[in-house]
Design a protein around this motif. Structure first.
Motif, PDB file in Angstrom:
ATOM      1  N   HIS A  61       0.847  -1.203   0.000  1.00  0.00           N
ATOM      2  CA  HIS A  61       0.000   0.000   0.000  1.00  0.00           C
ATOM      3  C   HIS A  61       0.879   1.248   0.000  1.00  0.00           C
ATOM      4  O   HIS A  61       1.299   1.726   1.057  1.00  0.00           O
ATOM      5  CB  HIS A  61      -0.915  -0.019   1.230  1.00  0.00           C
ATOM      6  CG  HIS A  61      -1.948   1.068   1.238  1.00  0.00           C
ATOM      7  ND1 HIS A  61      -3.110   0.980   1.956  1.00  0.00           N
ATOM      8  CD2 HIS A  61      -2.005   2.292   0.621  1.00  0.00           C
ATOM      9  CE1 HIS A  61      -3.823   2.070   1.796  1.00  0.00           C
ATOM     10  NE2 HIS A  61      -3.171   2.894   0.994  1.00  0.00           N
ATOM     11  N   HIS A  63       1.680   5.154  -2.324  1.00  0.00           N
ATOM     12  CA  HIS A  63       1.233   6.114  -3.347  1.00  0.00           C
ATOM     13  C   HIS A  63       2.427   6.981  -3.754  1.00  0.00           C
ATOM     14  O   HIS A  63       2.729   7.974  -3.091  1.00  0.00           O
ATOM     15  CB  HIS A  63       0.142   7.030  -2.789  1.00  0.00           C
ATOM     16  CG  HIS A  63      -1.046   6.302  -2.226  1.00  0.00           C
ATOM     17  ND1 HIS A  63      -2.043   5.791  -3.027  1.00  0.00           N
ATOM     18  CD2 HIS A  63      -1.408   5.996  -0.954  1.00  0.00           C
ATOM     19  CE1 HIS A  63      -2.968   5.218  -2.265  1.00  0.00           C
ATOM     20  NE2 HIS A  63      -2.602   5.325  -1.002  1.00  0.00           N
ATOM     21  N   PHE A  68      -3.173  14.313  -5.690  1.00  0.00           N
ATOM     22  CA  PHE A  68      -4.187  14.127  -4.639  1.00  0.00           C
ATOM     23  C   PHE A  68      -4.417  15.438  -3.914  1.00  0.00           C
ATOM     24  O   PHE A  68      -3.461  16.084  -3.482  1.00  0.00           O
ATOM     25  CB  PHE A  68      -3.677  13.047  -3.656  1.00  0.00           C
ATOM     26  CG  PHE A  68      -4.697  12.565  -2.668  1.00  0.00           C
ATOM     27  CD1 PHE A  68      -5.966  12.169  -3.064  1.00  0.00           C
ATOM     28  CD2 PHE A  68      -4.384  12.469  -1.316  1.00  0.00           C
ATOM     29  CE1 PHE A  68      -6.890  11.701  -2.145  1.00  0.00           C
ATOM     30  CE2 PHE A  68      -5.297  12.009  -0.390  1.00  0.00           C
ATOM     31  CZ  PHE A  68      -6.559  11.625  -0.803  1.00  0.00           C
ATOM     32  N   PHE A 154     -12.730   3.438  -2.754  1.00  0.00           N
ATOM     33  CA  PHE A 154     -12.641   4.412  -1.659  1.00  0.00           C
ATOM     34  C   PHE A 154     -14.061   4.746  -1.221  1.00  0.00           C
ATOM     35  O   PHE A 154     -14.851   5.283  -2.009  1.00  0.00           O
ATOM     36  CB  PHE A 154     -11.965   5.704  -2.139  1.00  0.00           C
ATOM     37  CG  PHE A 154     -10.500   5.555  -2.452  1.00  0.00           C
ATOM     38  CD1 PHE A 154      -9.522   5.703  -1.463  1.00  0.00           C
ATOM     39  CD2 PHE A 154     -10.077   5.277  -3.754  1.00  0.00           C
ATOM     40  CE1 PHE A 154      -8.172   5.578  -1.764  1.00  0.00           C
ATOM     41  CE2 PHE A 154      -8.727   5.157  -4.061  1.00  0.00           C
ATOM     42  CZ  PHE A 154      -7.773   5.307  -3.059  1.00  0.00           C
ATOM     43  N   TYR A 157     -13.635  10.304   0.630  1.00  0.00           N
ATOM     44  CA  TYR A 157     -13.293  11.201  -0.487  1.00  0.00           C
ATOM     45  C   TYR A 157     -14.466  11.373  -1.461  1.00  0.00           C
ATOM     46  O   TYR A 157     -14.301  11.285  -2.686  1.00  0.00           O
ATOM     47  CB  TYR A 157     -12.046  10.710  -1.233  1.00  0.00           C
ATOM     48  CG  TYR A 157     -10.870  10.376  -0.359  1.00  0.00           C
ATOM     49  CD1 TYR A 157     -10.385  11.301   0.577  1.00  0.00           C
ATOM     50  CD2 TYR A 157     -10.209   9.157  -0.455  1.00  0.00           C
ATOM     51  CE1 TYR A 157      -9.289  10.990   1.388  1.00  0.00           C
ATOM     52  CE2 TYR A 157      -9.112   8.845   0.340  1.00  0.00           C
ATOM     53  CZ  TYR A 157      -8.661   9.761   1.266  1.00  0.00           C
ATOM     54  OH  TYR A 157      -7.586   9.459   2.048  1.00  0.00           O
ATOM     55  N   HIS A 185     -11.024   1.257   1.194  1.00  0.00           N
ATOM     56  CA  HIS A 185     -10.757   2.287   2.210  1.00  0.00           C
ATOM     57  C   HIS A 185     -12.104   2.563   2.846  1.00  0.00           C
ATOM     58  O   HIS A 185     -13.019   3.072   2.189  1.00  0.00           O
ATOM     59  CB  HIS A 185     -10.176   3.527   1.530  1.00  0.00           C
ATOM     60  CG  HIS A 185     -10.083   4.738   2.425  1.00  0.00           C
ATOM     61  ND1 HIS A 185      -8.984   5.577   2.431  1.00  0.00           N
ATOM     62  CD2 HIS A 185     -10.939   5.277   3.326  1.00  0.00           C
ATOM     63  CE1 HIS A 185      -9.176   6.559   3.301  1.00  0.00           C
ATOM     64  NE2 HIS A 185     -10.358   6.408   3.855  1.00  0.00           N
ATOM     65  N   HIS A 241      -5.611  -0.163   5.533  1.00  0.00           N
ATOM     66  CA  HIS A 241      -5.309   0.679   6.715  1.00  0.00           C
ATOM     67  C   HIS A 241      -6.390   0.688   7.789  1.00  0.00           C
ATOM     68  O   HIS A 241      -7.023   1.705   8.057  1.00  0.00           O
ATOM     69  CB  HIS A 241      -4.905   2.097   6.299  1.00  0.00           C
ATOM     70  CG  HIS A 241      -5.795   2.839   5.326  1.00  0.00           C
ATOM     71  ND1 HIS A 241      -7.158   2.802   5.381  1.00  0.00           N
ATOM     72  CD2 HIS A 241      -5.486   3.677   4.304  1.00  0.00           C
ATOM     73  CE1 HIS A 241      -7.665   3.570   4.444  1.00  0.00           C
ATOM     74  NE2 HIS A 241      -6.649   4.109   3.760  1.00  0.00           N
ATOM     75  N   MET A 289      -3.868  12.455   7.907  1.00  0.00           N
ATOM     76  CA  MET A 289      -4.006  11.343   6.954  1.00  0.00           C
ATOM     77  C   MET A 289      -5.389  10.750   7.189  1.00  0.00           C
ATOM     78  O   MET A 289      -6.032  11.043   8.205  1.00  0.00           O
ATOM     79  CB  MET A 289      -2.929  10.293   7.203  1.00  0.00           C
ATOM     80  CG  MET A 289      -3.022   9.664   8.565  1.00  0.00           C
ATOM     81  SD  MET A 289      -1.660   8.561   8.940  1.00  0.00           S
ATOM     82  CE  MET A 289      -0.324   9.687   9.229  1.00  0.00           C
ATOM     83  N   SER A 290      -5.842   9.940   6.268  1.00  0.00           N
ATOM     84  CA  SER A 290      -7.162   9.340   6.428  1.00  0.00           C
ATOM     85  C   SER A 290      -7.083   7.828   6.283  1.00  0.00           C
ATOM     86  O   SER A 290      -6.490   7.358   5.309  1.00  0.00           O
ATOM     87  CB  SER A 290      -8.125   9.903   5.393  1.00  0.00           C
ATOM     88  OG  SER A 290      -8.319  11.279   5.644  1.00  0.00           O
ATOM     89  N   ASP A 317       0.958   2.797   3.596  1.00  0.00           N
ATOM     90  CA  ASP A 317       0.181   3.890   3.004  1.00  0.00           C
ATOM     91  C   ASP A 317       1.102   5.094   2.772  1.00  0.00           C
ATOM     92  O   ASP A 317       0.707   6.247   2.978  1.00  0.00           O
ATOM     93  CB  ASP A 317      -1.007   4.272   3.898  1.00  0.00           C
ATOM     94  CG  ASP A 317      -2.043   5.100   3.164  1.00  0.00           C
ATOM     95  OD1 ASP A 317      -1.915   5.272   1.943  1.00  0.00           O
ATOM     96  OD2 ASP A 317      -2.974   5.588   3.827  1.00  0.00           O
ATOM     97  N   CYS A 319       2.592   8.090   1.537  1.00  0.00           N
ATOM     98  CA  CYS A 319       2.008   9.132   0.694  1.00  0.00           C
ATOM     99  C   CYS A 319       2.460  10.490   1.261  1.00  0.00           C
ATOM    100  O   CYS A 319       1.677  11.211   1.879  1.00  0.00           O
ATOM    101  CB  CYS A 319       0.479   8.995   0.699  1.00  0.00           C
ATOM    102  SG  CYS A 319      -0.342  10.078  -0.493  1.00  0.00           S
ATOM    103  N   ASN A 339      -3.806  14.885   2.486  1.00  0.00           N
ATOM    104  CA  ASN A 339      -3.806  13.741   3.424  1.00  0.00           C
ATOM    105  C   ASN A 339      -2.679  12.767   3.090  1.00  0.00           C
ATOM    106  O   ASN A 339      -2.613  12.286   1.952  1.00  0.00           O
ATOM    107  CB  ASN A 339      -5.120  12.965   3.315  1.00  0.00           C
ATOM    108  CG  ASN A 339      -6.333  13.674   3.888  1.00  0.00           C
ATOM    109  OD1 ASN A 339      -7.364  13.056   4.111  1.00  0.00           O
ATOM    110  ND2 ASN A 339      -6.245  14.975   4.131  1.00  0.00           N
ATOM    111  N   GLY A 340      -1.855  12.459   4.072  1.00  0.00           N
ATOM    112  CA  GLY A 340      -0.863  11.418   3.869  1.00  0.00           C
ATOM    113  C   GLY A 340       0.453  11.738   4.533  1.00  0.00           C
ATOM    114  O   GLY A 340       0.729  12.882   4.912  1.00  0.00           O
TER     115      GLY A 340
HETATM  116  O1  URP Z   1      -4.265   9.970   3.993  1.00  0.00           O
HETATM  117  C1  URP Z   1      -4.050   9.077   3.195  1.00  0.00           C
HETATM  118  N1  URP Z   1      -4.200   7.847   3.605  1.00  0.00           N
HETATM  119  N2  URP Z   1      -3.639   9.365   1.948  1.00  0.00           N
HETATM  120  C2  URP Z   1      -3.469   8.472   0.889  1.00  0.00           C
HETATM  121  C3  URP Z   1      -4.768   8.064   0.250  1.00  0.00           C
HETATM  122  C4  URP Z   1      -5.444   6.965   1.023  1.00  0.00           C
HETATM  123  O2  URP Z   1      -6.560   7.153   1.499  1.00  0.00           O
HETATM  124  O3  URP Z   1      -4.900   5.884   1.158  1.00  0.00           O
END
Ligand code: URP
Ligand code: ZN
Ligand code: ZN
Length: 461
Positions: A61, A63, A68, A154, A157, A185, A241, A289-290, A317, A319, A339-340
Motif C-alpha cells: 500500500h 502512493h 491528490f 474508496f 473522499y 478504504h 489501513h 491522513m485518512s 500507506d 504518501c 492527506n498522507g
Molecule cells: O491519507 C491518506 N491515507 N492518503 C493516501 C490516500 C489513502 O486514502 O490511502
C-alpha cells in the motif's frame, strides 16, 4: 549477472528458522544449504554471522507521485522505492487512481510511465473511482491482460475519488466474476463531509479537527458495510489501513462467520495516538491522513488483531507531503491539508523494535505480515515473499543489534517531516539484495533508476 553467496546467517521464514547459506545466481535463489562451497561464479561472499535472513519485504500500500487534493505526493517511484530498499522493502504495490470519469486504462498508461523510474519491482492495484459502461470490460482487461488482479474502492473522499454503494456493488460483482480481490478504504464519506462542514461553520479550522471529522465509528460502520456488500456479492475483501477497534470487530465477526475478509494496518496506527494533533505551530498537519491517528485505546486491539490473525498485513500507506508548500495549503482550513505521510523506509525497523522486541508479535509473524502474506494475498508468491530455491533473490540480511533514531534529517523520504521523528529503533537491514544485486550495504545505497520490473500478478486466493 552477479552471483552471491550469503554464509552463516539464520534464515527466518513465516514458519521456520534455520542456519543456512544461501546462493544467488542471475537474480534467483539457486541453493539453500549448510556449508555451501563458494561457487566459482560467486563474485561476492556476504558473512551474515549474527544476522537474520528474511525475504525482501513487500509494501502492498503505497502512493508514489500521486496527484491528490491539488498536490502530488512528494516521493516519485525512484525516490520512494529507493527509501524502501534502504528499509528492507524490495517490492511495492502502488495504486493506479484514475480521476473520476477517466478510463481505467488511460490511468494505467500514466502509472506505467511514472513507474519506469522504479529501482525495485512494483505492481499495481487498480482503483475504480466511478463505474461507467466500459468499466467491467476494463476490469477484465486488467486481470486477463495486465496482471492487475486487485481493485480498490474508496468509501471516503466523496466528490473526488470516492464511490457510492451502487458503484461499489458493481465493482464487487465484476471482481467476483474475474476471481479478483476487492480492497476498500472504509470511512463513511457522507458523514465525514457533514462533520467537516459543521466544524468549519463553527470556526474549527486547525489540523486537530481533521481527526474529529473522521471518528472511529465512521470507520467501523463503513467496514461493516463493505463486508456486508462483499458477503452478498461473494467476493473476497481486503480492508486497507485498519485503524479502529470497531473495524477490527467487524472483520473478526465476518471471519468467524467464514467470510473471506482480510485486514491491513500500518505502523502509524499501531504506534501513535491522537495527541499528535495537539502539536503547536501547525505541526499536527504532518499527521493529517485518512483515516486519522486514533485516540488511545485503539492501538492495543490492533496489535492483538495482528497477533491473533484478524489482521494479516502491515503496509505503510506511504504518501508523503511536505509541511512547507504542501500541508500549508490547509493552514486556514484543515479540509485542504493534503492527506498522507511517509513511512516506507521505517516499516521494518519499527515493526521489529516495537513489535518483535516487545513480544507483541514474534519473529515469524514479523516475516508473515511484512513479506509473505502480502505476496500470497496479491498473487506474487512464491516468486516474492519467500526464501526458497527458485524465488526472486530479494533478500534482507538483518542486523538485530543495530540501533538508530528516526529523523527527517536523515531519512531518504523526499519530504521534510517524519511522523516517527525521534523514535529509537533496534534492528535494521545490513545488506538488502534486490533481484540478485546488493542495493544497500550498511548505509550505502546502490540503487539503479529504472531497474525495477513490473510484476504481473495471478488472480485467485
Ligand atoms: O491519507 C491518506 N491515507 N492518503 C493516501 C490516500 C489513502 O486514502 O490511502
Ligand atoms: Zn485510504
Ligand atoms: Zn492509501
Amino acid at each position: 549477472m552477479s552471483s552471491i553467496l550469503i554464509k552463516n546467517g539464520e534464515v527466518i521464514t513465516a514458519t521456520d528458522r534455520f542456519f543456512s547459506d544461501v546462493h544467488i545466481e542471475d537474480g534467483k535463489i539457486v541453493n539453500i544449504g549448510k556449508n555451501l562451497e563458494k561457487p566459482k561464479s560467486a563474485t561476492q561472499v556476504i558473512d551474515a554471522k549474527g544476522h537474520y535472513i528474511f525475504p525482501g519485504a513487500i509494501d502492498a500500500h503505497v502512493h508514489m507521485e500521486l496527484p491528490f487534493m491539488g498536490e502530488v505526493s512528494a516521493d516519485d517511484f525512484e525516490t520512494g522505492t529507493a527509501a524502501g530498499v534502504a528499509g528492507g522493502t524490495t517490492s511495492i504495490i502502488d495504486f493506479v487512481i484514475p480521476a473520476r470519469n477517466q478510463m481505467l486504462l488511460d490511468g494505467l498508461k500514466m502509472w506505467k510511465e511514472k513507474a519506469k523510474k522504479s529501482v525495485a519491482d512494483y505492481a499495481f492495484h487498480m482503483a475504480v473511482t466511478w463505474f461507467g459502461d466500459k468499466t467491467a470490460k476494463e476490469m477484465e482487461h486488467c486481470v486477463r491482460e495486465e496482471g492487475i488482479t486487485s481493485f480498490k474502492t474508496f468509501m471516503a473522499y466523496r466528490g473526488a475519488i470516492g464511490v457510492d454503494d451502487t458503484e461499489m456493488i458493481k465493482v464487487m460483482e465484476t471482481a467476483k466474476n474475474l476471481n479478483a480481490l476487492v480492497t476498500a478504504h472504509c470511512e463513511n464519506g457522507e458523514m465525514v463531509v457533514a462533520l467537516q462542514e459543521k466544524l468549519f461553520r463553527e470556526g474549527k479550522l486547525e489540523p486537530k479537527y481533521h481527526a474529529q471529522s473522521r471518528p472511529a465509528p465512521l470507520e467501523g460502520e463503513a467496514t461493516a458495510r463493505a463486508i456486508m456488500l462483499a458477503r452478498m456479492t461473494g467476493v473476497p475483501l481486503y480492508i486497507v489501513h485498519v485503524t479502529a477497534k470497531e473495524a477490527v470487530d467487524a472483520i473478526n465477526e465476518a471471519r468467524l462467520r467464514g467470510q473471506v475478509v482480510f485486514g491491513e494496518t500500518c505502523p502509524q496506527y499501531l504506534l501513535l495516538d491522537d495527541s499528535v494533533y495537539e502539536k503547536a505551530n501547525f505541526e499536527g498537519a504532518a499527521y493529517v491522513m485518512s483515516p486519522p491517528i486514533r485516540p488511545l485505546g485503539h492501538q492495543e486491539p490492533l496489535w492483538a488483531a495482528l497477533k491473533s490473525g484478524i489482521i494479516h498485513t502491515v503496509a505503510t500507506d506511504h504518501c508523503p507531503f511536505n509541511q512547507h508548500g504542501q500541508k500549508t495549503l490547509g493552514a486556514k482550513d484543515f479540509r485542504k491539508i493534503p492527506n498522507g505521510a511517509a513511512g516506507i523506509q521505517n516499516r521494518l525497523t519499527l515493526m521489529y523494535t516495537y513489535g518483535v522486541l516487545t513480544g507483541k508479535i514474534d519473529l515469524h509473524q514479523f516475516v508473515e505480515v511484512n513479506c509473505t502474506r502480502p505476496a500470497k494475498l496479491f498473487g506474487m508468491y512464491p516468486r516474492k515473499g519467500a526464501v526458497m530455491v527458485g524465488a526472486d533473490a530479494d533478500i534482507v540480511v538483518w542486523d538485530p543489534t543495530k540501533e538508530g533514531v528516526i529523523s527527517a534529517k536523515t531519512h531518504l523520504h523526499k519530504c521534510d517531516r517524519n511522523i516517527f521523528e525521534g523514535y529509537k529503533t533496534k534492528g535494521a537491514p545490513a545488506w538488502v539484495i534486490v533481484n540478485g544485486r546488493v542495493q544497500y550495504d550498511h548505509g550505502n545505497l546502490k540503487v539503479e533508476r529504472g531497474a525495477g520490473r513490473f510484476i504481473s500478478r495471478a488472480a485467485g486466493l
